[in-house]
Design a protein around this motif. Sequence first.
Motif, PDB file in Angstrom:
ATOM      1  N   MET A  52      64.138  56.404  57.510  1.00 44.04           N
ATOM      2  CA  MET A  52      64.480  57.474  56.569  1.00 44.04           C
ATOM      3  C   MET A  52      64.044  57.105  55.158  1.00 44.04           C
ATOM      4  SD  MET A  52      68.238  58.622  57.912  1.00 44.04           S
ATOM      5  CE  MET A  52      68.870  56.968  58.145  1.00 44.04           C
ATOM      6  N   ASP A  53      63.496  58.097  54.463  1.00 44.99           N
ATOM      7  CA  ASP A  53      63.053  57.922  53.081  1.00 44.99           C
ATOM      8  C   ASP A  53      63.393  59.187  52.297  1.00 44.99           C
ATOM      9  OD1 ASP A  53      61.981  56.572  50.954  1.00 44.99           O
ATOM     10  OD2 ASP A  53      59.897  56.817  51.564  1.00 44.99           O
ATOM     11  N   ASP A  54      63.293  59.104  50.978  1.00 43.81           N
ATOM     12  CA  ASP A  54      63.538  60.239  50.089  1.00 43.81           C
ATOM     13  C   ASP A  54      64.917  60.844  50.371  1.00 43.81           C
ATOM     14  OD1 ASP A  54      62.983  61.925  48.008  1.00 43.81           O
ATOM     15  OD2 ASP A  54      61.863  63.347  49.218  1.00 43.81           O
ATOM     16  N   ILE A  55      65.940  60.029  50.236  1.00 46.43           N
ATOM     17  CA  ILE A  55      67.312  60.435  50.535  1.00 46.43           C
ATOM     18  C   ILE A  55      68.021  60.826  49.244  1.00 46.43           C
ATOM     19  CG2 ILE A  55      69.531  59.654  51.445  1.00 46.43           C
ATOM     20  CD1 ILE A  55      67.883  57.667  53.175  1.00 46.43           C
ATOM     21  N   GLU A  56      68.730  61.941  49.301  1.00 47.28           N
ATOM     22  CA  GLU A  56      69.505  62.400  48.160  1.00 47.28           C
ATOM     23  C   GLU A  56      70.984  62.157  48.449  1.00 47.28           C
ATOM     24  OE1 GLU A  56      68.520  66.040  45.692  1.00 47.28           O
ATOM     25  OE2 GLU A  56      70.248  66.745  46.873  1.00 47.28           O
ATOM     26  N   LEU A  57      71.694  61.633  47.461  1.00 45.06           N
ATOM     27  CA  LEU A  57      73.124  61.371  47.577  1.00 45.06           C
ATOM     28  C   LEU A  57      73.863  62.289  46.625  1.00 45.06           C
ATOM     29  CD1 LEU A  57      75.688  59.686  48.322  1.00 45.06           C
ATOM     30  CD2 LEU A  57      75.042  58.131  46.478  1.00 45.06           C
TER      31      LEU A  57
ATOM     32  N   TRP B  39      74.095  45.886  54.200  1.00 48.07           N
ATOM     33  CA  TRP B  39      73.989  47.246  53.705  1.00 48.07           C
ATOM     34  C   TRP B  39      72.551  47.545  53.322  1.00 48.07           C
ATOM     35  CZ3 TRP B  39      77.435  50.333  55.170  1.00 48.07           C
ATOM     36  CH2 TRP B  39      77.757  51.517  54.519  1.00 48.07           C
ATOM     37  N   PHE B  40      72.235  48.794  53.067  1.00 46.15           N
ATOM     38  CA  PHE B  40      70.876  49.205  52.712  1.00 46.15           C
ATOM     39  C   PHE B  40      70.450  48.544  51.407  1.00 46.15           C
ATOM     40  CE2 PHE B  40      73.355  52.894  54.293  1.00 46.15           C
ATOM     41  CZ  PHE B  40      72.833  52.950  55.574  1.00 46.15           C
ATOM     42  N   LYS B  41      69.245  47.978  51.399  1.00 46.79           N
ATOM     43  CA  LYS B  41      68.750  47.319  50.188  1.00 46.79           C
ATOM     44  C   LYS B  41      67.478  47.955  49.653  1.00 46.79           C
ATOM     45  CE  LYS B  41      70.841  42.894  51.144  1.00 46.79           C
ATOM     46  NZ  LYS B  41      70.660  41.494  51.434  1.00 46.79           N
ATOM     47  N   GLU B  42      66.758  48.695  50.512  1.00 45.36           N
ATOM     48  CA  GLU B  42      65.509  49.308  50.059  1.00 45.36           C
ATOM     49  C   GLU B  42      65.173  50.510  50.938  1.00 45.36           C
ATOM     50  OE1 GLU B  42      62.756  46.101  50.413  1.00 45.36           O
ATOM     51  OE2 GLU B  42      62.560  46.305  52.560  1.00 45.36           O
ATOM     52  N   CYS B  43      64.285  51.329  50.406  1.00 42.33           N
ATOM     53  CA  CYS B  43      63.766  52.480  51.157  1.00 42.33           C
ATOM     54  C   CYS B  43      62.293  52.242  51.443  1.00 42.33           C
ATOM     55  CB  CYS B  43      63.935  53.764  50.349  1.00 42.33           C
ATOM     56  SG  CYS B  43      65.590  54.439  50.437  1.00 42.33           S
ATOM     57  N   PRO B  44      61.772  52.739  52.527  1.00 46.81           N
ATOM     58  CA  PRO B  44      62.498  53.531  53.515  1.00 46.81           C
ATOM     59  C   PRO B  44      63.521  52.681  54.268  1.00 46.81           C
ATOM     60  CG  PRO B  44      60.257  53.104  54.264  1.00 46.81           C
ATOM     61  CD  PRO B  44      60.357  52.561  52.884  1.00 46.81           C
ATOM     62  N   ILE B  45      64.594  53.330  54.668  1.00 48.65           N
ATOM     63  CA  ILE B  45      65.637  52.660  55.444  1.00 48.65           C
ATOM     64  C   ILE B  45      65.125  52.535  56.874  1.00 48.65           C
ATOM     65  CG2 ILE B  45      67.975  52.872  56.342  1.00 48.65           C
ATOM     66  CD1 ILE B  45      68.675  54.235  53.669  1.00 48.65           C
ATOM     67  N   GLN B  46      65.092  51.319  57.357  1.00 53.53           N
ATOM     68  CA  GLN B  46      64.536  51.016  58.672  1.00 53.53           C
ATOM     69  C   GLN B  46      65.559  51.267  59.780  1.00 53.53           C
ATOM     70  OE1 GLN B  46      61.235  50.181  58.958  1.00 53.53           O
ATOM     71  NE2 GLN B  46      61.242  50.556  56.746  1.00 53.53           N
TER      72      GLN B  46
ATOM     73  N   LEU C 209      74.713  62.799  52.258  1.00 55.68           N
ATOM     74  CA  LEU C 209      73.358  62.252  52.243  1.00 55.68           C
ATOM     75  C   LEU C 209      72.447  63.247  52.941  1.00 55.68           C
ATOM     76  CD1 LEU C 209      74.241  58.611  53.273  1.00 55.68           C
ATOM     77  CD2 LEU C 209      73.342  59.298  51.061  1.00 55.68           C
ATOM     78  N   THR C 210      71.345  63.607  52.270  1.00 50.73           N
ATOM     79  CA  THR C 210      70.402  64.555  52.845  1.00 50.73           C
ATOM     80  C   THR C 210      68.974  64.075  52.647  1.00 50.73           C
ATOM     81  OG1 THR C 210      70.358  65.837  50.792  1.00 50.73           O
ATOM     82  CG2 THR C 210      71.883  66.584  52.499  1.00 50.73           C
ATOM     83  N   GLN C 211      68.086  64.607  53.482  1.00 49.83           N
ATOM     84  CA  GLN C 211      66.652  64.402  53.335  1.00 49.83           C
ATOM     85  C   GLN C 211      66.042  65.717  52.849  1.00 49.83           C
ATOM     86  OE1 GLN C 211      65.668  62.837  57.344  1.00 49.83           O
ATOM     87  NE2 GLN C 211      64.886  61.055  56.250  1.00 49.83           N
ATOM     88  N   PRO C 212      64.743  65.726  52.522  1.00 50.31           N
ATOM     89  CA  PRO C 212      64.104  66.971  52.072  1.00 50.31           C
ATOM     90  C   PRO C 212      64.345  68.118  53.056  1.00 50.31           C
ATOM     91  CG  PRO C 212      62.618  65.133  51.742  1.00 50.31           C
ATOM     92  CD  PRO C 212      63.808  64.595  52.496  1.00 50.31           C
ATOM     93  N   LYS C 213      64.298  69.327  52.518  1.00 52.95           N
ATOM     94  CA  LYS C 213      64.543  70.557  53.274  1.00 52.95           C
ATOM     95  C   LYS C 213      65.991  70.617  53.763  1.00 52.95           C
ATOM     96  CE  LYS C 213      59.754  70.944  54.685  1.00 52.95           C
ATOM     97  NZ  LYS C 213      58.811  70.990  55.776  1.00 52.95           N
ATOM     98  N   SER C 214      66.891  69.961  53.019  1.00 50.42           N
ATOM     99  CA  SER C 214      68.343  69.993  53.291  1.00 50.42           C
ATOM    100  C   SER C 214      68.724  69.496  54.677  1.00 50.42           C
ATOM    101  CB  SER C 214      68.902  71.396  53.060  1.00 50.42           C
ATOM    102  OG  SER C 214      68.708  71.781  51.726  1.00 50.42           O
TER     103      SER C 214
END
Length: 193
Positions: A69-74, A123-130, A161-166
């Motif tokens: 996952m990449d380009d995540i909006e919080l 915990w998550f440290k970088e994107c893209p999240i593997q 948490l969402t990705q593009p296009k909601s």
Amino acid sequence: MRAQLYQFFHVLALVLLTSFPVALGWRSFKIVFMRFDYEANPKLVDVKIQLQNNSESSLNVFINTLEIMDDIELSASFALETQPGNFTNLISTTLNFCRMLKERDGEPLARIIYQDLMRHGKWFKECPIQKDTYTLQDYAVDEELLPSYLPETNFKLKLRLTQPKSVQIFKGTLFGRVDKSKGFKNLKMFSMG
């Protein structure tokens, strides 16, 4: 004699200066987690959340990511209960989660909270999240991060948490309480008797 007196005052000043932030940091409350309602996108993540309210209220989170996952909006909001069943929003923010992980100077409050979370597991440290398993174990809120004037009341923290296009990854609401009866657990250490 004068040299010893100056030395004594220097030591006393040093002790007072180093203990001053600790004294200001005393919190007369504890944060108690009551419940966490959530839903996760089963195509992207498998999430399990457990609350523990033994001697200290803590949170365990297990996340298994099923896709990269990449380009995540919080989106996050924090509200306090001002009247029974009526919550007033104090903080509401939306930020690019991946950008927050990369930039050290953006969103200072989010960065501080996230650094506190990272001390309690993988915990998550970088994107893209593997694709991987991420955990948060025995997380208890560090009351030092919160303002000392918080009233004794219920609160709710909403996260999304969402990705593009909601495309929704995760949505949840953590309910809790600011409990002033549980504060100063180490006060006996400072008593004279």
